[in-house]
Design an enzyme around this catalytic site. Structure first.
Site, PDB file in Angstrom:
ATOM      1  CD  GLN A 184      46.371  33.698  39.239  1.00 21.99           C
ATOM      2  OE1 GLN A 184      46.949  34.276  40.150  1.00 21.99           O
ATOM      3  NE2 GLN A 184      45.684  34.364  38.318  1.00 21.99           N
ATOM      4  CG  ASP A 205      42.191  37.336  44.584  1.00 21.30           C
ATOM      5  OD1 ASP A 205      42.901  38.310  44.275  1.00 21.30           O
ATOM      6  OD2 ASP A 205      42.443  36.159  44.248  1.00 21.30           O
ATOM      7  CE  LYS A 239      48.123  37.758  41.291  1.00 20.49           C
ATOM      8  NZ  LYS A 239      46.908  36.982  40.961  1.00 20.49           N
TER       9      LYS A 239
END
Ligand code: NDP
Length: 284
Positions: free
Chosen positions: A96, A119, A52
């Protein structure tokens, strides 16, 4: 033989568009920033975070990594998220998952400002997706939708089967297919007739996390097969939930692992970060 859906190529096209959008924002003096938070030393999480960050670098997005020790308390993590929520240089916040077991993931997700929730895991964003009026789409399901669209097959009226009902993949995936007027069935570990259900699918999405659970006998001739799974086979090699070699003899279209859904997840995250930056700019 099935046509292979090239997630790498499709994601590269999306990233190129994102790059141009970042440049356009930069030319107006607007910078785009993503905070990437990782807690502990989970190997897979480290690989995802690095990919990422690398994507951010290539696209001109400023990424800031916050690598916290596994012993970090929930209160400390909440404090960091609060700081990032209030930091005008940060447009998107990515924590994460999975987090260490002493931290309540739900509490952390809910602490992220919905307008920085790139997200799309926050309940406010999930609710918006449910009613089809959203700012961000969840990265993996949105990536899968792009892969399906790339085949040119119209989803409307098609029988769609999603195997897996997680909040981050299975459920939102089913919802996105429903928004496109697919007739959707969700299967899970308690489904008693998985083979028969899968066999009805014109579009089959596997998001289970079990190597090669989807075999050729479960797939309808000509179906679109999207493999979200990221597993290791008996030789330690990366593989999906679909038995690629056998299923590709039956399916019409199939995604490989690696090179299918994975790069699309990252491309959508980049896209969402730019959407967040634009949204926050318009609120100033
Ligand atoms: P979860 O473990 O949260 O969910 C797995 C789902 O599969 C559950 O709903 C579970 O059912 C179902 N399941 C388990 N066993 C069976 C079975 N025998 N038959 C039918 N259904 C079953 O996983 P995620 O959704 O987070 O991820 C799924 C996979 O996708 C993983 O391999 C993960 O690594 C990968 N992934 C890949 C991404 C990418 O970018 N390529 C991004 C995110 C995930 P139940 O609910 O009943 O337990």
């Amino acid at each position: 033989m099935a046509k292979i859906i090239d997630g790498k190529k499709i994601s590269d096209d999306i990233k190129e568009t994102v790059k141009q959008e970042v440049l356009a924002l930069n030319s107006k003096g607007i910078l785009v920033g993503l905070a990437v938070v990782i807690v502990g030393d989970n190997q897979a999480s480290r690989v995802y975070v690095n990919s990422k960050k690398k994507a951010c670098e290539t696209l001109g997005i400023h990424s800031t990594e916050y690598a916290l020790k596994a012993e970090t308390s929930q209160a400390e993590l909440l404090e960091l998220v609060d700081e990032l929520n209030n930091n005008p240089d940060i447009n998107g916040i990515l924590v994460q998952l999975p987090l260490p077991s002493h931290i309540d993931e739900k509490k952390i997700i809910e602490s992220i400002s919905p307008i920085k929730d790139v997200d799309a895991f926050h309940a406010a964003n999930v609710g918006k997706i449910m009613i089809g009026d959203y700012d961000f789409l969840p990265c993996t399901p949105a990536g899968c939708m792009e892969l399906i669209r790339s085949t040119g097959v119209n989803i409307s009226g098609k029988t769609c089967v999603v195997v897996g009902r997680s909040n981050i993949v299975g459920k939102p995936m089913a919802m996105l297919l429903l928004h496109e007027s697919g007739t959707v069935t969700i299967c899970h570990s308690r489904t008693t007739n998985l083979t028969e259900m899968c066999k009805t699918a014109d579009i089959l999405v596997a998001a289970v996390g079990k190597a090669k659970i989807i075999t050729a006998e479960m797939v309808k001739e000509g179906a679109i097969v999207i493999d979200v799974g990221m597993n290791r086979d008996e030789n330690g090699k990366l593989c999906g939930d679909v038995d690629f070699d056998e299923v590709s003899k039956v399916a019409g279209y199939i995604t490989p692992v690696p090179g299918g859904v994975g790069p699309m997840t990252i491309a959508t995250l980049m896209k969402n970060t730019v959407i967040a930056a634009k949204m926050q700019e318009s609120m100033k």
